[in-house]
Design an enzyme around this catalytic site. Structure first.
Site, PDB file in Angstrom:
ATOM      1  N   SER A 101       0.844  -1.199   0.000  1.00 48.18           N
ATOM      2  CA  SER A 101       0.000   0.000   0.000  1.00 48.18           C
ATOM      3  C   SER A 101       0.869   1.235   0.000  1.00 48.18           C
ATOM      4  O   SER A 101       2.009   1.209   0.481  1.00 48.18           O
ATOM      5  CB  SER A 101      -0.901   0.007   1.235  1.00 48.18           C
ATOM      6  OG  SER A 101      -1.528   1.268   1.404  1.00 48.18           O
ATOM      7  N   TYR A 141       0.304   0.034  10.556  1.00 49.04           N
ATOM      8  CA  TYR A 141      -0.064  -0.394   9.207  1.00 49.04           C
ATOM      9  C   TYR A 141       1.055  -0.078   8.219  1.00 49.04           C
ATOM     10  O   TYR A 141       1.460  -0.925   7.418  1.00 49.04           O
ATOM     11  CB  TYR A 141      -1.357   0.296   8.780  1.00 49.04           C
ATOM     12  CG  TYR A 141      -1.823  -0.066   7.389  1.00 49.04           C
ATOM     13  CD1 TYR A 141      -2.297  -1.343   7.100  1.00 49.04           C
ATOM     14  CD2 TYR A 141      -1.802   0.878   6.361  1.00 49.04           C
ATOM     15  CE1 TYR A 141      -2.726  -1.673   5.821  1.00 49.04           C
ATOM     16  CE2 TYR A 141      -2.236   0.562   5.089  1.00 49.04           C
ATOM     17  CZ  TYR A 141      -2.693  -0.720   4.822  1.00 49.04           C
ATOM     18  OH  TYR A 141      -3.127  -1.053   3.552  1.00 49.04           O
TER      19      TYR A 141
END
Length: 309
Positions: free
Chosen positions: A158, A184
């Site tokens: 990501s 994350y």
């Protein structure tokens, strides 16, 4: 080394990039394939004739998705197996049960910005699920991948990786105040570094691994975000699930990607390396493709996995 450019882009769908590709006789494994990008990736792979295994936590849901894929593609060689990436025992059982070669491994499953949680091993949940579980899965399936002679690993990362490098002295937030987005980001950086080192380490086996940013898509991944908001992403940059799965499927199937490894793709094209956060969905941080970081992460991951359980 020039960036790889393909005829596909932002609006391309998984079905479009896989059009004309015949993977009959090949085997593919997709983690997190019971919904969202994983299900669409599995659907596109099944459409190429590949035998596809959906590795999922909820087998009942996975069976329904597999049935839908089989009916939609006419490919009955679609299977379901239980896998909980946050549980080392589950990963070991999965890899031990796998028989025969594996041609395509899609490390798709993940969690995002969840409340602070740690596994029984003390691993921060996002790092455990997004990276360590996939690391153990891929290394456990190494011989199956090597048996193919040209296997591909696709790693869903990501642009969130730009939020944080791997913080070597505290990957599990034992001392830092927990921040769901930093956790994350660290896990997504680890995804890219894994692709870099797997390609280098397994070059003699002709195994290649590439990482990607699928884009901004509304899926179950956003379940921990209030209102499932995409934050500051403009509406015109939101993709459909079919578009979101395109880059994964391109890396898994396209002849253009033969022999290509250790790179990072966005919108079906290789993304540039950057030294500052871009504020866009493009660009891979230099620390995420640094070969020394990649080797260091591999060593750390081996130690953590070896000591599990």
């Amino acid at each position: 080394m020039s960036l790889i450019v393909t005829p596909f882009g932002f609006s391309s769908t998984a079905a479009q990039v896989a059009q004309g590709v015949d993977l009959t006789g090949r085997r593919a494994l997709v983690t997190g394939a019971s919904s969202g990008l994983g299900a669409e990736t599995a659907r596109a792979l099944a459409g190429t004739g590949a035998a596809v295994t959906l590795a999922v936590r909820d087998v009942a849901v996975g069976e329904r998705v597999a049935k839908d894929i089989a009916e939609a593609t006419g490919n009955r060689d679609v299977h379901v197996a239980h896998l909980d990436l946050a549980d080392p025992v589950s990963v070991t059982a999965f890899t031990a049960a796998w028989q025969g070669p594996l041609h395509v491994l899609v490390n798709n499953a993940g969690v995002m910005a969840c409340p602070e949680q740690h596994t029984e091993e003390g691993w921060e949940l996002q790092f455990a699920t997004n990276h360590l579980g996939h690391f153990a899965l891929a290394t456990g399936l190494h011989d199956a991948l090597a048996a193919d002679g040209a296997a591909r690993i696709v790693v869903v990362s990501s642009t969130g990786h730009q939020q944080s490098p791997v913080v070597w002295d505290d990957v599990n937030f034992a001392f830092r105040r927990y921040d769901p987005w930093l956790a994350y980001g660290q896990s997504k950086t680890a995804n890219v570094l894994f692709a870099v080192e797997a390609t280098r380490r397994w070059a003699d086996d002709n195994i290649t691994a590439n990482a990607l940013m699928p884009g901004a898509i509304y899926t179950n991944l956003q379940r921990h975000i209030e209102g499932r908001s995409s934050g500051s992403v403009p509406v015109e940059l939101i993709k459909t699930v079919e578009q979101g799965a395109a880059t994964s499927v391109l890396l898994a199937t396209s002849p253009l990607m033969q022999g290509v490894g250790g790179r990072y793709f966005v919108d079906c094209n290789e993304s540039e390396t950057v030294d500052r956060r871009t504020g866009t969905l493009h660009g891979v941080a230099r620390y995420a493709v640094d070969p020394d970081n990649a080797r260091r992460l591999w060593t750390l991951s081996e130690e953590l996995v070896a000591n599990a359980g």
